[in-house]
Design a protein around this motif. Structure first.
Motif, PDB file in Angstrom:
ATOM      1  N   ARG A 173       0.808  -1.160  -0.050  1.00  0.00           N
ATOM      2  CA  ARG A 173       0.148   0.082   0.097  1.00  0.00           C
ATOM      3  C   ARG A 173       0.640   1.379  -0.181  1.00  0.00           C
ATOM      4  O   ARG A 173       1.840   1.259   0.657  1.00  0.00           O
ATOM      5  CB  ARG A 173      -0.828  -0.094   1.424  1.00  0.00           C
ATOM      6  CG  ARG A 173      -2.017  -0.889   1.285  1.00  0.00           C
ATOM      7  CD  ARG A 173      -2.808  -0.969   2.663  1.00  0.00           C
ATOM      8  NE  ARG A 173      -3.733  -2.149   2.416  1.00  0.00           N
ATOM      9  CZ  ARG A 173      -4.849  -2.266   3.555  1.00  0.00           C
ATOM     10  NH1 ARG A 173      -4.584  -1.603   4.642  1.00  0.00           N
ATOM     11  NH2 ARG A 173      -5.698  -3.062   3.513  1.00  0.00           N
ATOM     12  N   ILE A 219       0.557   4.697   1.391  1.00  0.00           N
ATOM     13  CA  ILE A 219      -0.086   5.485   2.452  1.00  0.00           C
ATOM     14  C   ILE A 219      -0.062   6.821   2.425  1.00  0.00           C
ATOM     15  O   ILE A 219      -1.037   7.533   2.902  1.00  0.00           O
ATOM     16  CB  ILE A 219       0.678   4.830   3.856  1.00  0.00           C
ATOM     17  CG1 ILE A 219       0.429   3.447   3.917  1.00  0.00           C
ATOM     18  CG2 ILE A 219      -0.308   5.454   4.967  1.00  0.00           C
ATOM     19  CD1 ILE A 219      -0.944   2.685   3.907  1.00  0.00           C
ATOM     20  N   ALA A 220       1.162   7.373   2.127  1.00  0.00           N
ATOM     21  CA  ALA A 220       1.081   8.781   2.328  1.00  0.00           C
ATOM     22  C   ALA A 220       2.251   9.575   1.133  1.00  0.00           C
ATOM     23  O   ALA A 220       3.127   8.990   1.054  1.00  0.00           O
ATOM     24  CB  ALA A 220       1.440   9.431   3.483  1.00  0.00           C
ATOM     25  N   ASP A 256      -4.116  14.733  -2.861  1.00  0.00           N
ATOM     26  CA  ASP A 256      -3.589  13.614  -1.900  1.00  0.00           C
ATOM     27  C   ASP A 256      -2.507  14.171  -1.098  1.00  0.00           C
ATOM     28  O   ASP A 256      -2.211  13.509  -0.030  1.00  0.00           O
ATOM     29  CB  ASP A 256      -3.193  12.264  -2.426  1.00  0.00           C
ATOM     30  CG  ASP A 256      -4.574  11.557  -3.359  1.00  0.00           C
ATOM     31  OD1 ASP A 256      -5.710  11.713  -2.603  1.00  0.00           O
ATOM     32  OD2 ASP A 256      -4.077  11.319  -4.363  1.00  0.00           O
ATOM     33  N   ASN A 304       0.200  15.542   1.601  1.00  0.00           N
ATOM     34  CA  ASN A 304       0.209  16.181   2.850  1.00  0.00           C
ATOM     35  C   ASN A 304       1.148  17.333   3.247  1.00  0.00           C
ATOM     36  O   ASN A 304       2.115  17.361   2.618  1.00  0.00           O
ATOM     37  CB  ASN A 304       0.292  14.836   3.861  1.00  0.00           C
ATOM     38  CG  ASN A 304       1.789  14.209   3.959  1.00  0.00           C
ATOM     39  OD1 ASN A 304       2.500  14.849   4.339  1.00  0.00           O
ATOM     40  ND2 ASN A 304       1.978  12.985   3.063  1.00  0.00           N
ATOM     41  N   GLN A 334       4.964   7.280   2.873  1.00  0.00           N
ATOM     42  CA  GLN A 334       4.811   6.205   3.596  1.00  0.00           C
ATOM     43  C   GLN A 334       4.363   5.042   2.414  1.00  0.00           C
ATOM     44  O   GLN A 334       3.552   5.376   1.872  1.00  0.00           O
ATOM     45  CB  GLN A 334       4.263   6.257   4.746  1.00  0.00           C
ATOM     46  CG  GLN A 334       3.887   4.948   5.682  1.00  0.00           C
ATOM     47  CD  GLN A 334       3.374   4.974   6.844  1.00  0.00           C
ATOM     48  OE1 GLN A 334       3.202   6.173   7.377  1.00  0.00           O
ATOM     49  NE2 GLN A 334       2.433   4.005   7.179  1.00  0.00           N
ATOM     50  N   ILE A 335       5.032   3.808   2.677  1.00  0.00           N
ATOM     51  CA  ILE A 335       4.826   2.449   2.067  1.00  0.00           C
ATOM     52  C   ILE A 335       4.491   1.493   2.881  1.00  0.00           C
ATOM     53  O   ILE A 335       5.594   1.238   3.723  1.00  0.00           O
ATOM     54  CB  ILE A 335       5.737   2.278   0.993  1.00  0.00           C
ATOM     55  CG1 ILE A 335       5.917   3.273  -0.131  1.00  0.00           C
ATOM     56  CG2 ILE A 335       5.461   0.770   0.467  1.00  0.00           C
ATOM     57  CD1 ILE A 335       7.001   3.000  -1.065  1.00  0.00           C
ATOM     58  N   ASN A 336       3.633   0.640   3.002  1.00  0.00           N
ATOM     59  CA  ASN A 336       3.387  -0.429   3.752  1.00  0.00           C
ATOM     60  C   ASN A 336       3.355  -1.777   2.819  1.00  0.00           C
ATOM     61  O   ASN A 336       2.656  -1.781   1.702  1.00  0.00           O
ATOM     62  CB  ASN A 336       2.223  -0.262   4.704  1.00  0.00           C
ATOM     63  CG  ASN A 336       2.075   0.665   5.727  1.00  0.00           C
ATOM     64  OD1 ASN A 336       3.178   1.145   6.050  1.00  0.00           O
ATOM     65  ND2 ASN A 336       1.142   0.744   6.670  1.00  0.00           N
ATOM     66  N   GLN A 387       6.879  -1.619   7.529  1.00  0.00           N
ATOM     67  CA  GLN A 387       6.554  -0.092   7.047  1.00  0.00           C
ATOM     68  C   GLN A 387       7.618   0.931   6.854  1.00  0.00           C
ATOM     69  O   GLN A 387       8.492   0.697   7.573  1.00  0.00           O
ATOM     70  CB  GLN A 387       5.714   0.578   8.234  1.00  0.00           C
ATOM     71  CG  GLN A 387       5.447   1.916   8.344  1.00  0.00           C
ATOM     72  CD  GLN A 387       4.690   2.325   9.251  1.00  0.00           C
ATOM     73  OE1 GLN A 387       3.418   2.042   9.422  1.00  0.00           O
ATOM     74  NE2 GLN A 387       5.010   3.553  10.174  1.00  0.00           N
ATOM     75  N   SER A 393       9.194   4.576   5.875  1.00  0.00           N
ATOM     76  CA  SER A 393       8.567   6.108   5.699  1.00  0.00           C
ATOM     77  C   SER A 393       9.733   6.955   5.556  1.00  0.00           C
ATOM     78  O   SER A 393      10.783   6.619   6.073  1.00  0.00           O
ATOM     79  CB  SER A 393       7.659   6.481   6.873  1.00  0.00           C
ATOM     80  OG  SER A 393       8.408   6.322   8.002  1.00  0.00           O
TER      81      SER A 393
END
Length: 250
Positions: free
Chosen positions: A80, A82-83, A124, A126, A132-134, A209, A211
């Motif tokens: 995923r 994430i950010a 999208d 921030n 961030q990648i999970n 995770q 980041s």
């Protein structure tokens, strides 16, 4: 009198037996060498490494100890994104755009009204500079993160020309990551609408995770190639940034 008492006791025992209650508890251990009850609540099995030949654990000579099993099944997760952050390069002089030059990142807060990108075709980003990648898929073949701009930097200010010769460079050398995983840096130069790979995880890398924080001046720059354009004072220019996370082929 004694005979009568035994008759009453025998009748009572027969009644209890008929009602399904026996003199031995249902869950009591079996006699030595015989078969145990083996129901859902009491299912000691014979001939294991701890029971020998009987279906019971005896406390003769010491405590009784049984061995059972605990089980669960792993369900793989997902890869995923994430950010992703916004970039604000502060105030740029006209001569830097026209003659060429480089502008470093100021922060991650961008204008959200009366502009061409934010809240129009880019939604999208921030304001904390977070990427961030999970990856909780388990055994994997890795992933790739790429970045591209919308090409031109445009403005809603009338009479101020589009800027066509501008590219980005980014650098985030250290990731916050699981201790068991190798570091993966974010890095890329001359990033335009063509796009560029900025991070790659190989086989079984990038798991968990990951980041990066991109809020310092060294994190990103916008590089102007120099062009003959008319620019108006206080015109706000933007371009959308597209961050694409791709799972590597297994």
């Amino acid at each position: 009198m004694l005979k009568k008492t035994w008759m009453i006791f025998g009748a009572s025992l027969l009644a209890l037996t008929s009602a399904g209650v026996t003199a031995q508890s249902v869950h009591a251990a079996a006699e030595a060498g015989s078969t145990g009850p083996g129901d859902a609540q009491y299912n000691l099995s014979a001939n294991t490494s701890v029971t020998s030949t009987g279906n019971y654990f005896s406390t003769t000579g010491g405590p009784a100890s049984g061995i059972s099993s605990a089980e669960f099944t792993i369900q793989g997760g997902q890869l995923r994104l994430i950010a992703v952050p916004d970039f604000n390069f502060s105030t740029v002089s006209i001569d830097k755009v026209v003659q060429g030059g480089t502008q470093s990142l100021l922060n991650n807060s961008v204008t959200t009204s009366g502009v061409t990108s934010k809240n129009t075709n880019a939604f999208d980003g921030n304001a904390g500079g977070l990427v961030q990648i999970n990856d909780f898929r388990g055994v994997t073949s890795g992933w790739t993160l790429s970045l591209k701009t919308g090409g031109d930097f445009t403005t809603t200010t009338d009479g101020s020309d589009t800027i066509t010769k501008a590219s980005l460079a980014i650098s985030a050398p250290t990731a916050t990551k699981p201790t068991s995983q190798a570091n993966i840096a974010l890095a890329g130069s001359d990033i335009t609408a063509t796009g560029a790979s900025i991070a790659t995880a190989g086989d079984d890398q990038g798991k968990g995770q990951f980041s990066w924080t991109m809020g310092s001046p060294e994190s990103a720059t916008v590089n102007f190639g120099g062009e003959n354009v008319t620019l108006k004072n206080n015109a706000v220019y933007q371009t959308p940034l597209t961050w694409t996370l791709t799972a590597a082929a297994s």
